[in-house]
Structures are given as structure tokens and as C-alpha cells.
Design a protein around this motif. Sequence first.
Motif, PDB file in Angstrom:
ATOM      1  N   SER A 741       0.834  -1.213   0.000  1.00  0.00           N
ATOM      2  CA  SER A 741       0.000   0.000   0.000  1.00  0.00           C
ATOM      3  C   SER A 741       0.863   1.255   0.000  1.00  0.00           C
ATOM      4  O   SER A 741       0.527   2.252  -0.659  1.00  0.00           O
ATOM      5  N   GLU A 742       1.971   1.232   0.732  1.00  0.00           N
ATOM      6  CA  GLU A 742       2.876   2.389   0.740  1.00  0.00           C
ATOM      7  C   GLU A 742       3.505   2.595  -0.644  1.00  0.00           C
ATOM      8  O   GLU A 742       3.659   3.738  -1.102  1.00  0.00           O
ATOM      9  N   PHE A 743       3.836   1.504  -1.291  1.00  0.00           N
ATOM     10  CA  PHE A 743       4.395   1.595  -2.644  1.00  0.00           C
ATOM     11  C   PHE A 743       3.362   2.169  -3.613  1.00  0.00           C
ATOM     12  O   PHE A 743       3.675   3.043  -4.432  1.00  0.00           O
ATOM     13  N   SER A 744       2.108   1.713  -3.502  1.00  0.00           N
ATOM     14  CA  SER A 744       1.039   2.215  -4.374  1.00  0.00           C
ATOM     15  C   SER A 744       0.829   3.714  -4.170  1.00  0.00           C
ATOM     16  O   SER A 744       0.655   4.468  -5.137  1.00  0.00           O
ATOM     17  N   ARG A 745       0.872   4.152  -2.902  1.00  0.00           N
ATOM     18  CA  ARG A 745       0.698   5.584  -2.632  1.00  0.00           C
ATOM     19  C   ARG A 745       1.857   6.398  -3.201  1.00  0.00           C
ATOM     20  O   ARG A 745       1.655   7.501  -3.730  1.00  0.00           O
ATOM     21  N   ALA A 746       3.064   5.837  -3.108  1.00  0.00           N
ATOM     22  CA  ALA A 746       4.238   6.534  -3.665  1.00  0.00           C
ATOM     23  C   ALA A 746       4.123   6.661  -5.176  1.00  0.00           C
ATOM     24  O   ALA A 746       4.477   7.702  -5.753  1.00  0.00           O
ATOM     25  N   LEU A 747       3.621   5.605  -5.821  1.00  0.00           N
ATOM     26  CA  LEU A 747       3.423   5.669  -7.273  1.00  0.00           C
ATOM     27  C   LEU A 747       2.421   6.774  -7.622  1.00  0.00           C
ATOM     28  O   LEU A 747       2.658   7.576  -8.533  1.00  0.00           O
ATOM     29  N   LYS A 748       1.289   6.813  -6.924  1.00  0.00           N
ATOM     30  CA  LYS A 748       0.265   7.815  -7.224  1.00  0.00           C
ATOM     31  C   LYS A 748       0.772   9.225  -6.951  1.00  0.00           C
ATOM     32  O   LYS A 748       0.382  10.193  -7.628  1.00  0.00           O
ATOM     33  N   ARG A 749       1.654   9.340  -5.970  1.00  0.00           N
ATOM     34  CA  ARG A 749       2.165  10.661  -5.591  1.00  0.00           C
ATOM     35  C   ARG A 749       3.240  11.161  -6.571  1.00  0.00           C
ATOM     36  O   ARG A 749       3.267  12.352  -6.916  1.00  0.00           O
ATOM     37  N   GLU A 750       4.110  10.261  -7.034  1.00  0.00           N
ATOM     38  CA  GLU A 750       5.290  10.694  -7.789  1.00  0.00           C
ATOM     39  C   GLU A 750       5.228  10.436  -9.294  1.00  0.00           C
ATOM     40  O   GLU A 750       5.827  11.173 -10.084  1.00  0.00           O
ATOM     41  N   LEU A 751       4.523   9.383  -9.711  1.00  0.00           N
ATOM     42  CA  LEU A 751       4.580   8.991 -11.117  1.00  0.00           C
ATOM     43  C   LEU A 751       3.902   9.990 -12.063  1.00  0.00           C
ATOM     44  O   LEU A 751       4.427  10.250 -13.148  1.00  0.00           O
ATOM     45  N   PRO A 752       2.746  10.578 -11.720  1.00  0.00           N
ATOM     46  CA  PRO A 752       2.112  11.512 -12.661  1.00  0.00           C
ATOM     47  C   PRO A 752       3.021  12.656 -13.100  1.00  0.00           C
ATOM     48  O   PRO A 752       3.064  13.007 -14.276  1.00  0.00           O
ATOM     49  N   ALA A 753       3.733  13.252 -12.151  1.00  0.00           N
ATOM     50  CA  ALA A 753       4.632  14.359 -12.504  1.00  0.00           C
ATOM     51  C   ALA A 753       5.745  13.879 -13.433  1.00  0.00           C
ATOM     52  O   ALA A 753       6.138  14.581 -14.370  1.00  0.00           O
ATOM     53  N   ALA A 754       6.246  12.665 -13.189  1.00  0.00           N
ATOM     54  CA  ALA A 754       7.309  12.122 -14.035  1.00  0.00           C
ATOM     55  C   ALA A 754       6.800  11.849 -15.444  1.00  0.00           C
ATOM     56  O   ALA A 754       7.495  12.109 -16.439  1.00  0.00           O
ATOM     57  N   ILE A 755       5.562  11.336 -15.545  1.00  0.00           N
ATOM     58  CA  ILE A 755       4.982  11.068 -16.874  1.00  0.00           C
ATOM     59  C   ILE A 755       4.752  12.384 -17.610  1.00  0.00           C
ATOM     60  O   ILE A 755       4.975  12.489 -18.824  1.00  0.00           O
ATOM     61  N   ALA A 756       4.305  13.409 -16.874  1.00  0.00           N
ATOM     62  CA  ALA A 756       4.107  14.723 -17.498  1.00  0.00           C
ATOM     63  C   ALA A 756       5.416  15.254 -18.062  1.00  0.00           C
ATOM     64  O   ALA A 756       5.449  15.862 -19.145  1.00  0.00           O
ATOM     65  N   GLU A 757       6.521  15.021 -17.353  1.00  0.00           N
ATOM     66  CA  GLU A 757       7.832  15.443 -17.850  1.00  0.00           C
ATOM     67  C   GLU A 757       8.203  14.682 -19.120  1.00  0.00           C
ATOM     68  O   GLU A 757       8.763  15.242 -20.067  1.00  0.00           O
ATOM     69  N   LEU A 758       7.873  13.394 -19.158  1.00  0.00           N
ATOM     70  CA  LEU A 758       8.162  12.609 -20.355  1.00  0.00           C
ATOM     71  C   LEU A 758       7.336  13.109 -21.535  1.00  0.00           C
ATOM     72  O   LEU A 758       7.833  13.183 -22.661  1.00  0.00           O
ATOM     73  N   GLN A 759       6.084  13.455 -21.285  1.00  0.00           N
ATOM     74  CA  GLN A 759       5.258  14.014 -22.347  1.00  0.00           C
ATOM     75  C   GLN A 759       5.820  15.339 -22.835  1.00  0.00           C
ATOM     76  O   GLN A 759       5.841  15.617 -24.035  1.00  0.00           O
ATOM     77  N   ALA A 760       6.277  16.152 -21.902  1.00  0.00           N
ATOM     78  CA  ALA A 760       6.845  17.450 -22.272  1.00  0.00           C
ATOM     79  C   ALA A 760       8.080  17.274 -23.139  1.00  0.00           C
ATOM     80  O   ALA A 760       8.395  18.119 -23.978  1.00  0.00           O
ATOM     81  N   ILE A 803       2.813  -0.204 -12.175  1.00  0.00           N
ATOM     82  CA  ILE A 803       3.294   0.992 -12.887  1.00  0.00           C
ATOM     83  C   ILE A 803       2.461   1.218 -14.147  1.00  0.00           C
ATOM     84  O   ILE A 803       2.053   2.344 -14.451  1.00  0.00           O
ATOM     85  N   ASN A 804       2.188   0.142 -14.857  1.00  0.00           N
ATOM     86  CA  ASN A 804       1.401   0.251 -16.082  1.00  0.00           C
ATOM     87  C   ASN A 804      -0.023   0.729 -15.770  1.00  0.00           C
ATOM     88  O   ASN A 804      -0.613   1.526 -16.521  1.00  0.00           O
ATOM     89  N   HIS A 805      -0.569   0.262 -14.655  1.00  0.00           N
ATOM     90  CA  HIS A 805      -1.908   0.694 -14.241  1.00  0.00           C
ATOM     91  C   HIS A 805      -1.933   2.193 -13.957  1.00  0.00           C
ATOM     92  O   HIS A 805      -2.872   2.901 -14.355  1.00  0.00           O
ATOM     93  N   GLU A 806      -0.901   2.681 -13.287  1.00  0.00           N
ATOM     94  CA  GLU A 806      -0.843   4.114 -12.989  1.00  0.00           C
ATOM     95  C   GLU A 806      -0.697   4.941 -14.264  1.00  0.00           C
ATOM     96  O   GLU A 806      -1.235   6.046 -14.354  1.00  0.00           O
ATOM     97  N   LEU A 807       0.024   4.414 -15.229  1.00  0.00           N
ATOM     98  CA  LEU A 807       0.147   5.110 -16.522  1.00  0.00           C
ATOM     99  C   LEU A 807      -1.222   5.227 -17.190  1.00  0.00           C
ATOM    100  O   LEU A 807      -1.588   6.286 -17.701  1.00  0.00           O
ATOM    101  N   ASP A 808      -1.981   4.131 -17.162  1.00  0.00           N
ATOM    102  CA  ASP A 808      -3.331   4.161 -17.735  1.00  0.00           C
ATOM    103  C   ASP A 808      -4.213   5.170 -17.003  1.00  0.00           C
ATOM    104  O   ASP A 808      -5.000   5.902 -17.625  1.00  0.00           O
ATOM    105  N   GLU A 809      -4.100   5.203 -15.665  1.00  0.00           N
ATOM    106  CA  GLU A 809      -4.890   6.142 -14.873  1.00  0.00           C
ATOM    107  C   GLU A 809      -4.540   7.580 -15.248  1.00  0.00           C
ATOM    108  O   GLU A 809      -5.419   8.443 -15.368  1.00  0.00           O
ATOM    109  N   TYR A 810      -3.259   7.819 -15.444  1.00  0.00           N
ATOM    110  CA  TYR A 810      -2.817   9.179 -15.784  1.00  0.00           C
ATOM    111  C   TYR A 810      -3.371   9.609 -17.134  1.00  0.00           C
ATOM    112  O   TYR A 810      -3.918  10.710 -17.271  1.00  0.00           O
TER     113      TYR A 810
END
Length: 980
Positions: A741-760, A803-810
Motif C-alpha cells: 500500500s505504501e508503494f502504491s501511494r508513492a506511485l500515485k504521488r510521484e509517477l504523474p509528474a514524471a509522466i508529465a515530464e516525459l510528455q513534455a 506501474i502500467n496501471h498508474e500510466l493508464d490512470e494518468y
Amino acid sequence: MSQTYKKKLIEVAIPLEVINKASIREKSIRHGHPSTLHLWWSRKPLATCRAVLFAQLVDDPSEHVESLLADPDLRNLAERELSKRLQKREEAKAAGVSISGEEKPFTLSHMIIELERQRLFDIIEELVVWENSTNEQVLERARVEIRKSCGSELPSVYDPFSGGCSIPLEAQRLGLAAYGSDLNPVAVMIGKGMIEIAPRFKNRAPIHPGGAERNHYRNAEGLAEDINYYGQWVRKKAFEKVGSLYPEVDLGSQNGKAPVIAWLWARSVPSPDPAFSDVYVPLVGEFTIIIKTGQEVWLEPVVDKSRKTISFTIRRGGSKAELEIAKRGTKVGQAAFQCLISGAAITANYIDKAAAAGKMREMLIAIVAEGKKGKAYLSADDAPQLQAAKDAQKLVQSGAIDVQHLEAPCRGTFASNAQGRAYGFYKFRDYFLDRQLCGLSAFSDVLRELKKQVFDDAVQGGFQAYHSGLSAGGAEAEAYAEAVTFYLALALSKLADRGSTICTWDSSRGSLRNTFSQQGIAMTWDFAEGNPFSDATGSWKSCVGWITKVVELLPISQSGSVVQMDAQSCKYPTGTITSCDPPYYNNVGYADLSDFFYCWLRETCRLIYPENFDVITTPKADELVATPYRHGGKDAAEEFFLNGMRIALTNMAKNGSRDEFPTTIYYAFKQNEIKDEGISSTGWATFLQATIEAGYSINGTWPIRTEMSNRRTAAGNNSLANSVVLVCRAKPTHAEIISRSEFSRALKRELPAAIAELQAANIAPADMPQSAIGPGMGIFSRYRAVIESDDRPMSVKTALQLINHELDEYLGGIVGEFDADTRFAISWFEQNGMAKGDYGTANSIAQARGISVDSAKHAGIVESAAGKVRILKREELANDWDPVTDSHATIWECCQHLVRQHEKSGISYDTALLLRKIGSGKADAVKDLAYCLYDICSNKRKDAKEATSYNALIADWTELTREAAAIHDVSGERQTAMNF
């Protein structure tokens, strides 16, 4: 968790699109390219290696914010740019338009980091251009940045899987001491030729008689000139030995005699028809010699059943039907043919049994010569030519030609055929005609005689008469004589690649293909024998020319060394950093394939490097690939590979990694593996598991495209990248243990910003899943373990799925930022594609978004009639649409019009003008929509063709934006604009 090191550029951002395009383009560059020194399989493009090493060594600007802010010029530029960005944001908000990354803070510090990062990107953009690989000004700019980040003591670079030596070579080009090792002696010889031998003779003039015509020779130019000179000396001596086996052909009284450049052969077996069992019939894939329209040349078989003979005549031109028949030859299946004399079927099993019984022969079917007026094509009934082939056979059978070094068993495509067929290929000797053996052996014999000649000339030319060779670190007469001999031994290896019965005739170019036209040895039925004494492709002169040009352009600014050693136990030099390209699972059987060259290199190179050629074939047992036949089955082979890779990576993490620098590891994968299983595929998961268990944290993953594409834009197609660069650091010993659960929360907290940077950074949608692994696995691998609810450690495969699930959510979350009409179109498209659906359902979806179907119709998105609704196809959109004058312009409409224009004209003025009219306020949203639609097409609707259109647009986005910024106003006036 405190950070004790400075982040490097590669851990934050790299100009991936620029690197990928340069890497793909590099595949089409041949003459002078280091890859042409000697064949090696699956080597990485130099542009990729150069860029990755630079970004691995140079600090990210975020580590130097205070000093950057202290630069008044940079600060003023950042303030002006920040003001423009903030104004643009306010204008977009006033217009009710969402901007991608709106939550991202716009501060002076962020702007100054962005500007400085772009400056480094500009250096990389210059650095990866092939034409700049010898441009000292460009290279020095890169070296200055490396020295700024690394201080006065530059690190050395080590590659424990050096293979084709791309990584050490590029380290050397960047001014770093370069080291490499490989278990395979052929790879070691390539590495020595690339980075170790030439630097010993830097800036020395050539020593051949009549040489040193210039006042100054740079780098290895003098050595290259001597290689070319003594290469011709070798050719002359070899011709004295076997020249009579290569007679010229008589083209008639007006054209005289001409050298043969190729003899065209076909394998033959006895006819399976009992009535003609004493007749050998040819197995021919095609009868065409030249297929260029209007210049066709082909062979017409002449069959005489009464005399039981088969011959061929040369035909030029012909009817469409005749040419179609010529293209088919006698082949009717993958390894099945039709008997020319009886019409009976000749099956693959029949051919294999005939070959095993010694009943497969070669039949000369045509001759190609180089006449005064171009190529001449002759039938195979020339008596002197037939006699020359018989004379070669007698020489080999008499023992006058030593072929003992070719008696080693081969295990190429034939021996490992899924049906168990070998087609008579059991030893390396079986790959060659007798005349090919005579020619190659003659060159090999002369090379062993060459060293004394070069030694004497070197002493006359100013070298000290020291008898300390290359293996002892020598750099005078003995070593120089060995160096010239060594490079010509590589030319002989190239000649063998162009001189086997696997070589075929390329009817589209009228030239000889080499043995390894693919990553393996494929059976050939009709084949071409080149003339090593001609001037054509594949001749000795041509092979020496390739070597000469490479040596002339080698970067030898620093020393280098390559040794033969297993990656699991190699010794890393003190203070080194590591970048490597390990073999992936079972993609390439390097040892089995390289034996083809080892057999020839051993005859000459064991006199120079005896320690590398003390066995009959290359080492197999410890080769780190999953070869089922070697380990008793697929499962045992996989276990061997994974255990060995884990040990090798552990050795690397403990001994080859410095705290100040990350390690980079190239991971190659099979396209179908990712296609079938996604990023949580077994191949990905097991390799990442081995990397993490070795003690690494994974801080980044960058998808690299290394193969050419025949699509409009190589980076724009919908295929996956060919390799991924893993950016790793040694995991801290005090790493924590956390729960799922802590890992899942860390993914939700940090991954969106990282994906946005990749898109940029305009990461292509097809590459986004692999790119997202980097920040996702960075979170997972920084902990000692992630514990599941049953107290078991979470596997890498499970982490990848999360990780793939969080990408889909984003990507799904982006939809909420678009205008209501666009959100309706996305939902409708996801459910129905371009097909019609019920009006009632459509209106319900529209009302849920605060609009009606009529709104979407008014916006020009859908057609609504007779109780049915459908999305308008791009070709149905109005041709005179203008986003400037459209009062109801939606993001959907902007995206579809832009995609249509891009499909029509690519990166062009018209496409850039449309993007300029759409404007920066909507452009980011258009790009976001392209990502979303790619995801829908690729993963949900399985529409690869439609997905490709969105992927291509993103792949070209940077250049399109640049072109748009050059348009001053929408009237079409081309001027330089400050911003877009």
C-alpha cells in the motif's frame, strides 16, 4: 532518503527524439563507419552511445541552481522567458483553454534550469550527427562540459560486454580512457582494432616505399595509408599463387578480354524421378540476374529430355509472363522445388537426405564480367572457366591447400534447423567452394609472410628495430608490422564474409550480397562466387578499402584496452564508470556465428595474440546466452542465463560503479515479447529482477530506436523501440522496507509528474510504457523490499503491472481537462470508433458532459441523422477549416485537422502553419489528446493504423514546433519568431 550525489542529466531528461533519429540515420552510413571494420551482431549505434555517455557524465542543471542564478546574462534571459510564459498562461486561462502541465511551478529557478538543460540538449544534438563525429570543435564543446562536471580527474569507462566496441570507442572519442572486455576472441580483436592498436602509432607518417608525401599525418592516417599499400602488395603476391584459377572471359574481337566479377551457381541434386535419377537438377530461387525495368537480364533454362541435359541461355527483356516465371525460378516452397527435367516435386527432406549422402553438387549457371562498356552476362559453357573450377578442386583434394583450420564443426542455421535438416553443412569447410578455399588460403598464407616485409620497411622508415609486439605493449617496428598485418587479417575476415556459398546475387543492384546479410546464416540455393582479384564489391581491394577508411577516421585522443574475460569475473579498473550492452537472452548466438570468422582470423592473429587463439573454436560453455542445445533444454538455458547475468551485474555493481556516476545498461528485446505481454513481459521482468538483485536501483529507462524503418518517418511509426537504456545506481545499504500500500501511494504521488515530464519531452506514445518504467522502478528499487500482504517480497513483474496501471490512470485523467465536445468525442470514439451508434446513447454521453449531440455536430465533430451518430473521419473534415476564424474550435477538431495535414505532408510549412494558427494555448492540449487517442487505438481498439498517425505526430512534434515558431504571422510570412 538523503541524496549524496549530484544527479546526472541522463537521470532527469535527454533529447530522446534527436538521439533516436540520428541513430536510425546512422544505419544507412557505411563507408568509413567503424561498424564496417568487422561484422558484429546487434551492435549499438555510435550516436546513441556518444549521447548516453555524455548525459551519464554531465551534471543536470538542477544541481547548480545557485551558480546559474549568479550568471547575469543567463538570469536576464530567464526573466524575459519567464515573463512570456506567465503571460501566455494568463491568456490561455482568459480564453478558457487548458494548458498541459498547468500545475507545474513557473519560477525563475525552474526557467533557468530549463534554459541550461536546453543548452546541453543543443550540444547533444550536434554531437550525435555522424558528420560531426570527427569535428574537433563539436567534440571539444562536449569535453568541456564533461570536465566541468567531473573535475580535473576524468573517469575511465569500462564495458564488460564490449562486443562490437561501440561504447569504448565513443568514450575514447569524448576524451576518456576506454576499457572493454568480452569472452569472445573475435569481439576482442574488433575492440583492439577499434581503440587499442591505432593510438600507439598516432601522428606517425607511413613507412611504405614512396610514402610520407605529406608533411603531417593526423591520428592514424599514416597507418591507414600503409594498410592500403601493403594490402595491394598482398593482393599481388596472392595472385602469383592462385591467379590462374581466375581466368578472364573473352567478350569478342571488339571488346577483348574482361575480368569476371561473379560466377553464379546453383546447388543441384539428382532428379527424384527414377527415369532421370542420373541427372542432377538445379535448385534455383530465381532466374533473374538484373530486375531493373527495361534492363532485365535473366536465365532461360534449356531442357533436353532425350539427352538428359539442362543448360541456360542469357535473355534480355521479355514479356511480362516470362519475367514473372523467371522471378520464381524452380522454387515452389520454403525449401521445396520442381524438377526441371521431369516436373517432379523435390522436397526439403529429399534435398537434406541427398546432401547427407554426398549427392548435393554445385552447377555453374552464369558468369558476370566487367567489360569496357559495363557488365557483361555470359552463359556457363565457357570451357576455360569450367576448367579453372576443376583445377581448384584438384588442388584442394591433393592437399596442396591446407583446410585443417576449417574442420571444426559448425552450428549455424542449418544444424539447428527446427526440422533437424543440415543440408550437408557439418564443418566450416562446407561453406566454401574449392576455389574460394584456394583464394582465401592464398591471402592467408601471404599475410603470414607480410610481417617481415613491413618490419624491414618500418626500420628504414624510422622505427626502432625492437622485437616487442602488440601483445607485449610494443610501439616500434615489430608492433607496427603486426598492426598492419592485423588490420589486413580483418580484411581477410571480410573477404570470407563475401566469399562463401551463402553469398547471393542481388538482382536489384547487380552485386554480391555477403554471408551474414542477417543475424544468422540462412540456407541459399542459388549463390554467387565473387572474384577476390577484381575491383568489384566483395573483392580484396574493396575489403582493404573499407578497413583503410575506418582506421583513417578512428578517434585516438586517449588510450584504450580490450581484453578477453568473462563479465562475471572481470577486473574493473579503479575509478571507472560502467556502460554496457549485455547479450539479451537468446537473440543472437554470438559464439556459434563468430566461429565462421574465428577459423580464418586464428590463422594469422594467433601469431600476434597467441593467448586469444589457443583453442580451436570460440568459448561456448561460459557464453552468457540462453542456448537450449548447450544446456539440455529451454528451462535450464534460462536458469543459466539469469544466474550468470545476476552474477555479472553484481560484480559490476560492487566493483564497476562509482558513487558519483550512474551505470547505464542497454537492454535489447524482442518486439513480439512486449507486444504479447506488455511491459510486464517475462523478458523485462527477469532482466530487471536480476538488475535489482545485483544491488542496483533503477533511476531511469530511455527507449532507443536503432533500426531503420521504411515508413515516412522512422521515429514516427507505431513499432516499439529496439533497446532500452537502464540508468542505475548502487542501492544504499540502509534502504527501507515498505508495504504494498505504501508503494502504491508513492506511485500515485510521484509517477504523474514524471509522466508529465516525459510528455513534455515528446516521448512517442509507443515508447511511453517503457519510458514510464524508469520513474516507476526508481520508486520500487530504491527500497530494500516491497512486502505483499502475505509477507512475501513483491516481484518485479507485479511492480511493472502496478506501474502500467498508474500510466493508464494518468492518461485517462487527462481527458477531464479537455473541452466538453472533445470529451464527448473521446468517449464515443472509445466505444464505437468511426462506426455509427444510437442517438439516444450518444445524447446521454453528451448530457453527462454538459452538452448535447447538437453541440458536437455544430463543432464539426460528428454526423447525426436518422437516429444514428458517428464521428466524422478526417477526410470528411472541411478543407477550408481555419482555427483562427472558427468560433467553436475544439481540441478534437484541432487534433484531427493537424493529424490529417501531417499525414499528407509530414514536417512541412503547411503543417507548421496550421500548428501556428492553432496557437500555443491549445497546442499542448492537442498533443495531450494525441497521447490519449494513441492509447485508445493501441490498447483498447487494437487499431494499429490509426495509432500510428498519432504516434507519428508526437514523434515530429519538436520539429513542427520549431517550424511553427519561425512563422511570424498566419498570413504565411516566414520570419524568425522568439517563442511559440
